[in-house]
Motif scaffolding. Sequence first.
Motif, PDB file in Angstrom:
ATOM      1  N   PRO A 119      68.096  -6.267 -42.165  1.00  0.00           N
ATOM      2  CA  PRO A 119      66.797  -5.599 -42.317  1.00  0.00           C
ATOM      3  C   PRO A 119      66.258  -5.766 -43.739  1.00  0.00           C
ATOM      4  CG  PRO A 119      68.388  -4.162 -41.230  1.00  0.00           C
ATOM      5  CD  PRO A 119      69.159  -5.343 -41.751  1.00  0.00           C
ATOM      6  N   GLY A 120      64.988  -6.125 -43.843  1.00  0.00           N
ATOM      7  CA  GLY A 120      64.363  -6.296 -45.145  1.00  0.00           C
ATOM      8  C   GLY A 120      62.855  -6.138 -45.040  1.00  0.00           C
ATOM      9  N   LEU A 121      62.224  -6.007 -46.196  1.00  0.00           N
ATOM     10  CA  LEU A 121      60.770  -5.846 -46.241  1.00  0.00           C
ATOM     11  C   LEU A 121      60.095  -7.188 -46.483  1.00  0.00           C
ATOM     12  CD1 LEU A 121      60.493  -2.613 -48.414  1.00  0.00           C
ATOM     13  CD2 LEU A 121      59.697  -2.836 -46.046  1.00  0.00           C
ATOM     14  N   VAL A 122      58.971  -7.402 -45.809  1.00  0.00           N
ATOM     15  CA  VAL A 122      58.163  -8.587 -46.038  1.00  0.00           C
ATOM     16  C   VAL A 122      56.729  -8.124 -46.339  1.00  0.00           C
ATOM     17  CG1 VAL A 122      57.637  -8.847 -43.574  1.00  0.00           C
ATOM     18  CG2 VAL A 122      57.427 -10.806 -45.100  1.00  0.00           C
ATOM     19  N   PRO A 123      56.105  -8.660 -47.392  1.00  0.00           N
ATOM     20  CA  PRO A 123      54.742  -8.223 -47.723  1.00  0.00           C
ATOM     21  C   PRO A 123      53.765  -8.556 -46.592  1.00  0.00           C
ATOM     22  CG  PRO A 123      55.715  -9.450 -49.543  1.00  0.00           C
ATOM     23  CD  PRO A 123      56.620  -9.640 -48.366  1.00  0.00           C
ATOM     24  N   VAL A 124      52.877  -7.620 -46.288  1.00  0.00           N
ATOM     25  CA  VAL A 124      51.900  -7.830 -45.217  1.00  0.00           C
ATOM     26  C   VAL A 124      50.456  -7.654 -45.681  1.00  0.00           C
ATOM     27  CG1 VAL A 124      53.503  -7.174 -43.384  1.00  0.00           C
ATOM     28  CG2 VAL A 124      52.061  -5.414 -44.455  1.00  0.00           C
ATOM     29  N   GLY A 125      50.238  -7.135 -46.902  1.00  0.00           N
ATOM     30  CA  GLY A 125      48.861  -6.955 -47.333  1.00  0.00           C
ATOM     31  C   GLY A 125      48.746  -6.378 -48.719  1.00  0.00           C
ATOM     32  N   LYS A 126      47.504  -6.375 -49.223  1.00  0.00           N
ATOM     33  CA  LYS A 126      47.186  -5.789 -50.522  1.00  0.00           C
ATOM     34  C   LYS A 126      45.981  -4.868 -50.356  1.00  0.00           C
ATOM     35  CE  LYS A 126      48.765  -9.736 -53.285  1.00  0.00           C
ATOM     36  NZ  LYS A 126      48.377 -10.735 -54.319  1.00  0.00           N
ATOM     37  N   ALA A 127      45.933  -3.820 -51.165  1.00  0.00           N
ATOM     38  CA  ALA A 127      44.809  -2.891 -51.128  1.00  0.00           C
ATOM     39  C   ALA A 127      44.605  -2.305 -52.509  1.00  0.00           C
ATOM     40  CB  ALA A 127      45.052  -1.765 -50.115  1.00  0.00           C
ATOM     41  N   TYR A 128      43.354  -2.021 -52.823  1.00  0.00           N
ATOM     42  CA  TYR A 128      43.035  -1.421 -54.128  1.00  0.00           C
ATOM     43  C   TYR A 128      41.997  -0.317 -54.000  1.00  0.00           C
ATOM     44  CZ  TYR A 128      39.315  -4.914 -53.684  1.00  0.00           C
ATOM     45  OH  TYR A 128      38.280  -5.694 -53.207  1.00  0.00           O
ATOM     46  N   PHE A 129      41.814   0.240 -52.798  1.00  0.00           N
ATOM     47  CA  PHE A 129      40.911   1.380 -52.665  1.00  0.00           C
ATOM     48  C   PHE A 129      41.342   2.210 -51.453  1.00  0.00           C
ATOM     49  CE2 PHE A 129      39.192  -1.612 -49.699  1.00  0.00           C
ATOM     50  CZ  PHE A 129      38.515  -0.894 -48.751  1.00  0.00           C
ATOM     51  N   GLY A 130      40.670   3.351 -51.306  1.00  0.00           N
ATOM     52  CA  GLY A 130      40.966   4.266 -50.211  1.00  0.00           C
ATOM     53  C   GLY A 130      41.594   5.560 -50.686  1.00  0.00           C
ATOM     54  N   PHE A 131      42.054   5.593 -51.953  1.00  0.00           N
ATOM     55  CA  PHE A 131      42.719   6.773 -52.487  1.00  0.00           C
ATOM     56  C   PHE A 131      41.806   7.476 -53.485  1.00  0.00           C
ATOM     57  CE2 PHE A 131      44.233   2.698 -54.061  1.00  0.00           C
ATOM     58  CZ  PHE A 131      43.719   2.698 -55.355  1.00  0.00           C
ATOM     59  N   THR A 132      42.074   8.741 -53.721  1.00  0.00           N
ATOM     60  CA  THR A 132      41.301   9.516 -54.684  1.00  0.00           C
ATOM     61  C   THR A 132      41.820   9.274 -56.094  1.00  0.00           C
ATOM     62  OG1 THR A 132      42.745  11.452 -54.559  1.00  0.00           O
ATOM     63  CG2 THR A 132      40.968  11.298 -52.921  1.00  0.00           C
ATOM     64  N   ASP A 133      41.085   9.766 -57.092  1.00  0.00           N
ATOM     65  CA  ASP A 133      41.528   9.634 -58.478  1.00  0.00           C
ATOM     66  C   ASP A 133      42.858  10.342 -58.701  1.00  0.00           C
ATOM     67  OD1 ASP A 133      39.319   8.133 -59.080  1.00  0.00           O
ATOM     68  OD2 ASP A 133      38.180   9.784 -59.974  1.00  0.00           O
ATOM     69  N   GLU A 134      43.022  11.496 -58.061  1.00  0.00           N
ATOM     70  CA  GLU A 134      44.287  12.224 -58.216  1.00  0.00           C
ATOM     71  C   GLU A 134      45.438  11.465 -57.581  1.00  0.00           C
ATOM     72  OE1 GLU A 134      44.935  14.902 -60.055  1.00  0.00           O
ATOM     73  OE2 GLU A 134      42.859  14.641 -60.733  1.00  0.00           O
ATOM     74  N   GLU A 135      45.195  10.876 -56.420  1.00  0.00           N
ATOM     75  CA  GLU A 135      46.238  10.081 -55.776  1.00  0.00           C
ATOM     76  C   GLU A 135      46.559   8.838 -56.599  1.00  0.00           C
ATOM     77  OE1 GLU A 135      45.592  11.104 -51.040  1.00  0.00           O
ATOM     78  OE2 GLU A 135      44.287   9.643 -52.030  1.00  0.00           O
ATOM     79  N   LEU A 136      45.534   8.246 -57.228  1.00  0.00           N
ATOM     80  CA  LEU A 136      45.770   7.096 -58.113  1.00  0.00           C
ATOM     81  C   LEU A 136      46.739   7.461 -59.230  1.00  0.00           C
ATOM     82  CD1 LEU A 136      45.224   4.305 -59.320  1.00  0.00           C
ATOM     83  CD2 LEU A 136      43.137   5.251 -60.343  1.00  0.00           C
ATOM     84  N   LYS A 137      46.547   8.626 -59.824  1.00  0.00           N
ATOM     85  CA  LYS A 137      47.433   9.058 -60.897  1.00  0.00           C
ATOM     86  C   LYS A 137      48.860   9.265 -60.379  1.00  0.00           C
ATOM     87  CE  LYS A 137      43.653  11.315 -63.396  1.00  0.00           C
ATOM     88  NZ  LYS A 137      43.070  12.613 -63.833  1.00  0.00           N
ATOM     89  N   GLU A 138      48.978   9.785 -59.155  1.00  0.00           N
ATOM     90  CA  GLU A 138      50.313   9.980 -58.575  1.00  0.00           C
ATOM     91  C   GLU A 138      51.022   8.643 -58.364  1.00  0.00           C
ATOM     92  OE1 GLU A 138      50.842  12.927 -55.342  1.00  0.00           O
ATOM     93  OE2 GLU A 138      48.668  13.160 -55.457  1.00  0.00           O
ATOM     94  N   ILE A 139      50.281   7.667 -57.792  1.00  0.00           N
ATOM     95  CA  ILE A 139      50.902   6.358 -57.531  1.00  0.00           C
ATOM     96  C   ILE A 139      51.246   5.665 -58.848  1.00  0.00           C
ATOM     97  CG2 ILE A 139      50.685   4.185 -56.294  1.00  0.00           C
ATOM     98  CD1 ILE A 139      48.494   5.443 -54.597  1.00  0.00           C
TER      99      ILE A 139
END
Length: 565
Positions: free
Chosen positions: A454-474
């Motif tokens: 079992p392993g992870l394979v990249p499936v996509g990229k994203a740079y929006f959809g989250f709030t400013d507060e969530e951005l700080k958390e990530i």
Amino acid sequence: MHAFANLLDRLSYEPRRNGKLALMEDYFRHTPDPERGYGLAALTDELTFQNAKPGLIRALVAERTDPVLFALSRDYVGDLSETVALMWPRRPRQGDLIGHNAPPGPLLSEVILGLQTTGKAALPGQLAAWLDGLDEIGRWALLKLITGALRVGVSARLAKTAVARLGPVEVNEVEEVWHGLAPPYLTLFDWLEGRSPPPESRDPAPFRPPMLANPTDLEELTRTEAPEAFAAEWKWDGIRVEVAAGRDAGGRHIARLYSRSGDDISATFPDVVDAVDFDGAIDGELLIVREGMVQSFNVLQQRLNRKSVTEKLTRDFPAHVRAYDLLALGGEDLRPLPFAERRARLEAFVAGLGPMFSVSEPVRFGTWEEVAAARADPQSAGAGSDAAAVEGVMLKRLDSAYVPGRPKGLWYKWKQDPHVVDAVLMYAQRGSGKRSSFYSDYTFGLWTEVDGAPGLVPVGKAYFGFTDEELKEIDKFVRNNTINRFGPVREVVHEAGEGLVLEVAFEGVNRSTRHKSGVAMRFPRISRLRWDKPPGEADRLATLERLIPSDAAESAAARRGRRKR
């Protein structure tokens, strides 16, 4: 250049829409011609420079700075234009001596005309001279022009709204004449400031700005609108287009196919243009139809932006226009008429046009709940075998005129709910502009078998959809859980028991030979942070593969077969 640079700088820090409008209106009122016209062209993305590219900027700064220092600075700042503007080592110019006034920096008009006319060999020296003559803000604005990414929170529509305030006109009136104009828009400013009548277009097949819809849902419709005041039709998953045709002064028939933004895409779809034998304008959706069945957007993408269109391409990917509205016919502008009347005339008109055109079928309903049921099951509600290409439902007020822009309360779009998967954050990179200090661009993956385990394979990229507060958390999570670095990219912990799960929403998925996972998401965005979910419980790649349309799998297999041959 100084006034335009200050405008961009202030716009980048102004979050309010009305504040941005006030800044632009003040600039257009107090900046002389032709400077303000070129500023308007930059804000509306109407400028192109054949020889000025980001690579030129990198080559120039490499000549004057240490490459390692620049790479580290670029990584820290997160934006090419801002990095170069801050660290550019100016060389003294004639007049930069003690007791002399330094010569003024270049005008915006000088810069734009220079970028458009200077040859490739002479351009680096000219650009370096301009950078030497500007301060940090001026250099930043100049480099933003070249890279074509102003990123100051101003759309073309908002800039046109600001310029319309110079006269007693609505922004829609500016939109009407816009595509017959060219920088520096002297006739536009003369009209807005009362020195001349409105500019006239002699184009026999002009672009007419489209009417757009506002998103809605069942709760809003039930609370605010009466169902008997609306008509409904399917929202097809192609690209919005306008077919326009007419005769020039010499009687020659001219036909064009425009994208929603007004780009002439006739050369990419000559089969559509050749099928136009009327004088008028149709608003519709461009689709690929094979054997009477509408194909997915993935199939349409294989014809978009092609520089050369062969007979085989048009045969394998036959274009079709599904008409939504009739805007003009035989020299008569139909847009002021109510939608119900335009729709009746559209159905009668398209019936005689031949196989290239069809009418988007209406959705029959009596209540909003019936619309919701049709949206949830298009196949049973009349879309039949084309249901997989339905993106949602359009709702149009029966008495609505065709108004450019996105007026409230006239048209609504009720798109199908997006797909969602729970994916694991794998890599992160700093953003640009205001987000240059945060890790805001994310690569995420799903579980599958990798080398028998079992392993992870990249499936996509994203740079929006989250709030400013969530951005700080990530961002905090990325900094505290980095396990490796690849230049500006950080790899974060993503084990079965450690990591961050992101709920990713997306519009669709197709096969892809360019991605390691073999799939490509359409419009992915972060919809939720799943702090409650262990990474080991994130979704598997098979979950995504089950959503792939059958025609996408077939077309991918065909491409692989062609490569083998």
